[in-house]
Design a protein around this motif. Structure first.
Motif, PDB file in Angstrom:
ATOM      1  N   MET A   1      -6.359   3.139   7.356  1.00 37.23           N
ATOM      2  CA  MET A   1      -7.558   2.896   6.653  1.00 37.23           C
ATOM      3  C   MET A   1      -8.666   2.049   7.441  1.00 37.23           C
ATOM      4  O   MET A   1      -9.927   1.587   6.906  1.00 37.23           O
ATOM      5  N   GLY A   2      -8.437   1.556   8.618  1.00 37.13           N
ATOM      6  CA  GLY A   2      -9.381   0.822   9.525  1.00 37.13           C
ATOM      7  C   GLY A   2      -9.515  -0.552   9.307  1.00 37.13           C
ATOM      8  O   GLY A   2     -10.494  -1.125   9.585  1.00 37.13           O
ATOM      9  N   PHE A   3      -8.394  -1.018   8.604  1.00 34.29           N
ATOM     10  CA  PHE A   3      -8.392  -2.632   8.193  1.00 34.29           C
ATOM     11  C   PHE A   3      -8.100  -3.451   9.576  1.00 34.29           C
ATOM     12  O   PHE A   3      -7.323  -3.113  10.141  1.00 34.29           O
ATOM     13  N   LYS A   4      -8.654  -4.485   9.481  1.00 37.32           N
ATOM     14  CA  LYS A   4      -8.678  -5.376  10.544  1.00 37.32           C
ATOM     15  C   LYS A   4      -7.658  -6.348  10.194  1.00 37.32           C
ATOM     16  O   LYS A   4      -6.845  -7.061  11.348  1.00 37.32           O
ATOM     17  N   VAL A   5      -7.409  -6.929   8.924  1.00 35.29           N
ATOM     18  CA  VAL A   5      -6.800  -8.079   8.864  1.00 35.29           C
ATOM     19  C   VAL A   5      -5.706  -7.931   7.390  1.00 35.29           C
ATOM     20  O   VAL A   5      -6.202  -6.902   6.694  1.00 35.29           O
ATOM     21  N   ASN A   6      -4.845  -8.593   7.362  1.00 31.12           N
ATOM     22  CA  ASN A   6      -3.912  -8.363   6.170  1.00 31.12           C
ATOM     23  C   ASN A   6      -4.544  -8.515   4.924  1.00 31.12           C
ATOM     24  O   ASN A   6      -4.200  -7.884   3.826  1.00 31.12           O
ATOM     25  N   ARG A   7      -5.635  -9.395   4.848  1.00 34.53           N
ATOM     26  CA  ARG A   7      -6.233  -9.555   3.285  1.00 34.53           C
ATOM     27  C   ARG A   7      -6.938  -8.415   3.041  1.00 34.53           C
ATOM     28  O   ARG A   7      -7.052  -8.126   1.704  1.00 34.53           O
ATOM     29  N   GLU A   8      -7.692  -7.482   3.859  1.00 35.07           N
ATOM     30  CA  GLU A   8      -8.168  -6.077   3.594  1.00 35.07           C
ATOM     31  C   GLU A   8      -7.194  -5.250   2.963  1.00 35.07           C
ATOM     32  O   GLU A   8      -7.332  -4.635   1.953  1.00 35.07           O
ATOM     33  N   LEU A   9      -5.968  -5.299   3.512  1.00 29.61           N
ATOM     34  CA  LEU A   9      -4.874  -4.394   3.178  1.00 29.61           C
ATOM     35  C   LEU A   9      -4.503  -4.836   1.694  1.00 29.61           C
ATOM     36  O   LEU A   9      -4.193  -4.006   0.544  1.00 29.61           O
ATOM     37  N   PHE A  10      -4.343  -6.258   1.487  1.00 27.09           N
ATOM     38  CA  PHE A  10      -3.884  -6.570   0.031  1.00 27.09           C
ATOM     39  C   PHE A  10      -4.890  -6.465  -0.885  1.00 27.09           C
ATOM     40  O   PHE A  10      -4.647  -6.224  -2.076  1.00 27.09           O
ATOM     41  N   LEU A  11      -6.180  -6.408  -0.520  1.00 25.06           N
ATOM     42  CA  LEU A  11      -7.129  -6.274  -1.466  1.00 25.06           C
ATOM     43  C   LEU A  11      -7.205  -4.649  -1.908  1.00 25.06           C
ATOM     44  O   LEU A  11      -7.491  -4.341  -3.113  1.00 25.06           O
ATOM     45  N   PHE A  12      -6.853  -3.817  -0.963  1.00 23.97           N
ATOM     46  CA  PHE A  12      -6.651  -2.438  -1.269  1.00 23.97           C
ATOM     47  C   PHE A  12      -5.500  -2.304  -2.228  1.00 23.97           C
ATOM     48  O   PHE A  12      -5.672  -1.573  -3.324  1.00 23.97           O
ATOM     49  N   TYR A  13      -4.430  -3.197  -2.318  1.00 21.83           N
ATOM     50  CA  TYR A  13      -3.198  -2.856  -3.048  1.00 21.83           C
ATOM     51  C   TYR A  13      -3.804  -3.453  -4.617  1.00 21.83           C
ATOM     52  O   TYR A  13      -3.392  -3.065  -5.521  1.00 21.83           O
ATOM     53  N   LEU A  14      -4.568  -4.552  -4.559  1.00 17.52           N
ATOM     54  CA  LEU A  14      -5.403  -5.190  -5.844  1.00 17.52           C
ATOM     55  C   LEU A  14      -6.091  -4.050  -6.625  1.00 17.52           C
ATOM     56  O   LEU A  14      -5.766  -3.767  -7.643  1.00 17.52           O
ATOM     57  N   ILE A  15      -6.796  -3.100  -5.811  1.00 16.21           N
ATOM     58  CA  ILE A  15      -7.646  -2.189  -6.383  1.00 16.21           C
ATOM     59  C   ILE A  15      -6.736  -1.068  -6.743  1.00 16.21           C
ATOM     60  O   ILE A  15      -6.897  -0.459  -8.068  1.00 16.21           O
ATOM     61  N   VAL A  16      -5.651  -0.881  -6.167  1.00 17.59           N
ATOM     62  CA  VAL A  16      -4.493   0.479  -6.468  1.00 17.59           C
ATOM     63  C   VAL A  16      -3.833  -0.107  -7.942  1.00 17.59           C
ATOM     64  O   VAL A  16      -3.955   0.645  -9.112  1.00 17.59           O
ATOM     65  N   TYR A  17      -3.695  -1.304  -8.085  1.00 16.74           N
ATOM     66  CA  TYR A  17      -2.805  -1.711  -9.222  1.00 16.74           C
ATOM     67  C   TYR A  17      -3.807  -1.898 -10.335  1.00 16.74           C
ATOM     68  O   TYR A  17      -3.414  -1.715 -11.595  1.00 16.74           O
ATOM     69  N   GLN A  18      -5.152  -2.077  -9.851  1.00 16.51           N
ATOM     70  CA  GLN A  18      -6.081  -2.355 -11.282  1.00 16.51           C
ATOM     71  C   GLN A  18      -6.461  -0.851 -11.700  1.00 16.51           C
ATOM     72  O   GLN A  18      -6.554  -0.747 -12.876  1.00 16.51           O
ATOM     73  N   ALA A  19      -6.608   0.259 -10.948  1.00 13.45           N
ATOM     74  CA  ALA A  19      -6.490   1.241 -11.309  1.00 13.45           C
ATOM     75  C   ALA A  19      -5.208   1.925 -12.260  1.00 13.45           C
ATOM     76  O   ALA A  19      -5.271   2.569 -12.933  1.00 13.45           O
ATOM     77  N   LEU A  20      -4.146   1.512 -11.601  1.00 14.12           N
ATOM     78  CA  LEU A  20      -2.906   1.591 -12.451  1.00 14.12           C
ATOM     79  C   LEU A  20      -2.988   1.329 -13.853  1.00 14.12           C
ATOM     80  O   LEU A  20      -2.764   1.831 -14.882  1.00 14.12           O
TER      81      LEU A  20
END
Length: 238
Positions: A86-105
Motif C-alpha cells: 500500500m506504499g505506507f512509510k510508517v506503522n501508524r499509516e498501516l494501523f489507520l488502514f486497519y481502523l478504516i477496515v474495522y469501521q467498515a466492518l
C-alpha cells in the motif's frame, strides 16, 4: 481414500486458492460446489487440506470462500507485506488502514445475531465514521496501550494522524484519486486495496461489500466473539 475424491478436492482447492469462490450460481464451479456438499469424502478431504495449510473456509449465499488463517505468512499478509503493498512509510499509516477496515466492518455488522442489511456506504459517510471513531478512541488511549503492549505506535498517534490529515487537498479535485495525503485519499486508497482483495466493489464514491466480505465478516463474529468490535467501542453483545 478414493483417488476421484482426492482429485475433486484438489480441483476445489485450486479454484479457491486463486481468490475465487466456488459457487452454486456459477456454471464453471457449480459441479465442484455440488461435489463438495454431496460427497462427504470430498468435503472431508477439502476441509482437512485447507486446515493443514492454515486457511479458513467460509460459506455464504451458496458459495464457499477461503482466507488466510491467523499468522499465515505464506497465503496471508504480514504487516510489512501490507506496508509495501500500500506504499505506507510508517506503522501508524498501516494501523489507520486497519481502523478504516474495522469501521467498515462495524457499519455493515453489529454482531452475529443482528446482521444489518446495508447495500453500500458512501465515501463521505466512511470519512465521518472514521472521524467519530478516532475522536472516541483518542480519549481512551490508556486502554489500548495496556492491551497492545507489543505495538510501538499508540492508538492515540493513529488517531492524531487521521485528525492531522485535511479532508481533501487541491490534488483531490479528482475525487477518485487515492493517496496518503488526505482523509478522502486515504479512504480511497484503503478501499482500492479491499477491491483488489475482492472484498468490496468500488463504484464512483460508493463502496459495495461482496459476498466474500460478508462471508468473512459474519464468520468473524462467530469465531472471535466481537473482540475487536468491543475494543473499538461496541456493546457487550458482540
Amino acid at each position: 481414500m478414493e483417488e476421484k475424491s482426492l482429485e475433486k478436492a484438489l480441483a476445489i482447492y485450486s479454484v479457491l486458492i486463486t481468490g475465487k469462490n466456488v459457487s452454486k450460481q456459477n456454471k464453471e464451479t457449480r459441479e465442484l460446489y455440488n461435489d463438495f456438499y454431496s460427497d462427504s469424502e470430498v468435503y472431508d478431504i477439502t476441509v482437512r487440506l485447507l486446515k493443514s495449510l492454515n486457511l479458513n473456509l467460509y460459506e455464504y449465499n451458496d458459495s464457499i470462500f477461503i482466507s488466510a488463517g491467523d499468522g499465515n505468512k505464506v497465503f496471508g499478509y504480514t504487516n510489512d507485506d501490507l506496508k509495501r503493498a500500500m506504499g505506507f512509510k510508517v506503522n501508524r499509516e498501516l494501523f489507520l488502514f486497519y481502523l478504516i477496515v474495522y469501521q467498515a466492518l462495524l457499519y455493515f455488522y453489529t454482531d452475529s445475531s443482528t446482521y444489518q442489511i446495508k447495500e453500500y456506504i458512501k465515501l463521505d459517510e466512511m470519512i465521518a465514521l472514521v472521524t467519530e471513531a478516532a475522536t472516541r478512541i483518542a480519549k481512551e488511549d490508556e486502554i489500548f496501550e495496556k492491551d497492545l503492549e507489543a505495538s510501538k505506535e499508540t492508538f492515540r498517534n493513529v488517531c492524531l494522524l487521521w485528525h492531522e490529515l485535511p479532508t481533501a487537498t487541491s490534488e483531490d479535485k479528482d475525487r477518485n484519486k487515492a493517496s496518503r495525503g488526505s482523509k478522502l485519499g486515504f479512504v480511497k486508497l484503503s478501499f482500492n486495496f479491499l477491491q483488489e482483495q475482492k472484498l468490496f466493489n468500488v463504484v464512483e464514491e460508493r463502496f459495495y461489500p461482496t459476498d466474500r466480505f460478508r462471508a468473512i465478516a459474519e464468520n468473524y463474529f462467530e469465531e472471535y466473539k466481537g473482540k475487536i468490535f468491543t475494543i473499538l467501542g461496541g456493546t457487550d453483545n458482540a
